[in-house]
Design a protein around this motif. Sequence first.
Motif, PDB file in Angstrom:
ATOM      1  N   ARG A   1       0.325  -6.509   5.400  1.00 46.71           N
ATOM      2  CA  ARG A   1      -0.198  -6.742   6.370  1.00 46.71           C
ATOM      3  C   ARG A   1      -0.276  -8.097   6.994  1.00 46.71           C
ATOM      4  N   PRO A   2      -0.678  -7.865   7.962  1.00 44.64           N
ATOM      5  CA  PRO A   2      -2.178  -6.817   8.404  1.00 44.64           C
ATOM      6  C   PRO A   2      -1.766  -6.036   9.532  1.00 44.64           C
ATOM      7  N   THR A   3       0.276  -5.878   9.858  1.00 41.29           N
ATOM      8  CA  THR A   3       0.609  -4.445  10.732  1.00 41.29           C
ATOM      9  C   THR A   3       0.236  -3.529  10.821  1.00 41.29           C
ATOM     10  N   ASP A   4      -0.071  -3.327   8.893  1.00 44.70           N
ATOM     11  CA  ASP A   4      -0.708  -1.576   8.805  1.00 44.70           C
ATOM     12  C   ASP A   4       1.002  -0.931   9.552  1.00 44.70           C
ATOM     13  N   THR A   5       1.889  -1.127   9.481  1.00 42.78           N
ATOM     14  CA  THR A   5       2.503  -0.484   9.881  1.00 42.78           C
ATOM     15  C   THR A   5       3.165   0.991   8.664  1.00 42.78           C
ATOM     16  N   GLN A   6       3.153   1.744   9.114  1.00 45.74           N
ATOM     17  CA  GLN A   6       3.480   3.017   7.682  1.00 45.74           C
ATOM     18  C   GLN A   6       4.994   3.529   7.564  1.00 45.74           C
ATOM     19  N   TYR A   7       5.641   3.961   6.749  1.00 44.62           N
ATOM     20  CA  TYR A   7       6.871   4.132   6.889  1.00 44.62           C
ATOM     21  C   TYR A   7       6.761   5.735   5.782  1.00 44.62           C
ATOM     22  N   PHE A   8       7.140   6.669   6.036  1.00 40.33           N
ATOM     23  CA  PHE A   8       7.261   7.314   5.433  1.00 40.33           C
ATOM     24  C   PHE A   8       8.100   7.612   4.568  1.00 40.33           C
ATOM     25  N   GLY A   9       8.395   8.750   3.413  1.00 44.54           N
ATOM     26  CA  GLY A   9       9.368   9.545   2.957  1.00 44.54           C
ATOM     27  C   GLY A   9       9.634  10.336   3.550  1.00 44.54           C
TER      28      GLY A   9
ATOM     29  N   LEU B   1      -4.756  12.581   5.760  1.00 44.47           N
ATOM     30  CA  LEU B   1      -4.493  11.682   5.047  1.00 44.47           C
ATOM     31  C   LEU B   1      -4.905  11.973   3.375  1.00 44.47           C
TER      32      LEU B   1
ATOM     33  N   TYR C   1       0.100  12.088   2.067  1.00 42.47           N
ATOM     34  CA  TYR C   1      -0.639  12.687   3.044  1.00 42.47           C
ATOM     35  C   TYR C   1      -0.246  14.616   3.108  1.00 42.47           C
TER      36      TYR C   1
ATOM     37  N   PHE D   1       0.434   5.479   0.295  1.00 43.68           N
ATOM     38  CA  PHE D   1      -0.503   6.567   0.637  1.00 43.68           C
ATOM     39  C   PHE D   1      -0.049   8.121   0.412  1.00 43.68           C
TER      40      PHE D   1
ATOM     41  N   MET E   1       0.978  -0.949   0.071  1.00 45.85           N
ATOM     42  CA  MET E   1       0.358   0.059  -0.218  1.00 45.85           C
ATOM     43  C   MET E   1       0.764   0.901  -0.083  1.00 45.85           C
TER      44      MET E   1
ATOM     45  N   LEU F   1       3.805  14.153   1.867  1.00 42.29           N
ATOM     46  CA  LEU F   1       4.929  12.944   2.424  1.00 42.29           C
ATOM     47  C   LEU F   1       3.875  12.034   1.800  1.00 42.29           C
TER      48      LEU F   1
END
Lengths: 115, 114
Positions: A99-107, A45, A35, A33, A31, A92
């Motif tokens: 999945r399924p931890t849904d941990t998001q890492y950002f640029g 978001l 922001y 995203f 996934m 960003l």
Amino acid sequence: SAVISQKPSRDICQRGTSLTIQCQVDSQVTMMFWYRQQPGQSLTLIATANQGSEATYESGFVIDKFPISRPNLTFSTLTVSNMSPEDSSIYLCSVVLQRPTDTQYFGPGTRLTVL
Amino acid sequence: AQSVTQPDIHITVSEGASLELRCNYSYGATPYLFWYVQSPGQGLQLLLKYFSGDTLVQGIKGFEAEFKRSQSSFNLRKPSVHWSDAAEYFCAVVARGSQGNLIFGKGTKLSVKP
């Protein structure tokens, strides 16, 4: 985690123009995203970038203003169209590696100033 | 509606002192919980996360956080602050099994006195 890059890192643009921001990941991700962080504010978001289909936009954000592409599992673009000073923000991208931890890492973000 | 509250907008601590940043959430069920840090001009870096199990989680840079279900809280702590910890800290939650919409608190800016 993953290495996430964004281009450009910052830009100063004129009112009425458009800017395309790129987000590149060094591995395939499930996934992606986009922001927005307005000055002195938290993150909001904009949309989920879907591979091979139209992005899913959050309330208050529309495709005509923020068109998004995601041609493959490692790359996405966000365009800020017909810019006004109110669009001055940090944009960003983030990714979920699995999945399924849904941990998001950002640029690192793109700092946009609209004059 | 789901929400995340960080009641402290700005905190100043002396270098070497302990730190606690507060976070409360409002959610129908226990979500996944995260703390991120944003240094000036930088993106967000994940400090730690809670999914299940041990309610005290360890993160990077010597940070830890404790999940308290009864208080709907997920406070961030560090026993001894370093000058390089000066940054903005964001608490965030996401519903389990959701499509990934992270809900962020408004952030707490940490200043460190020498």
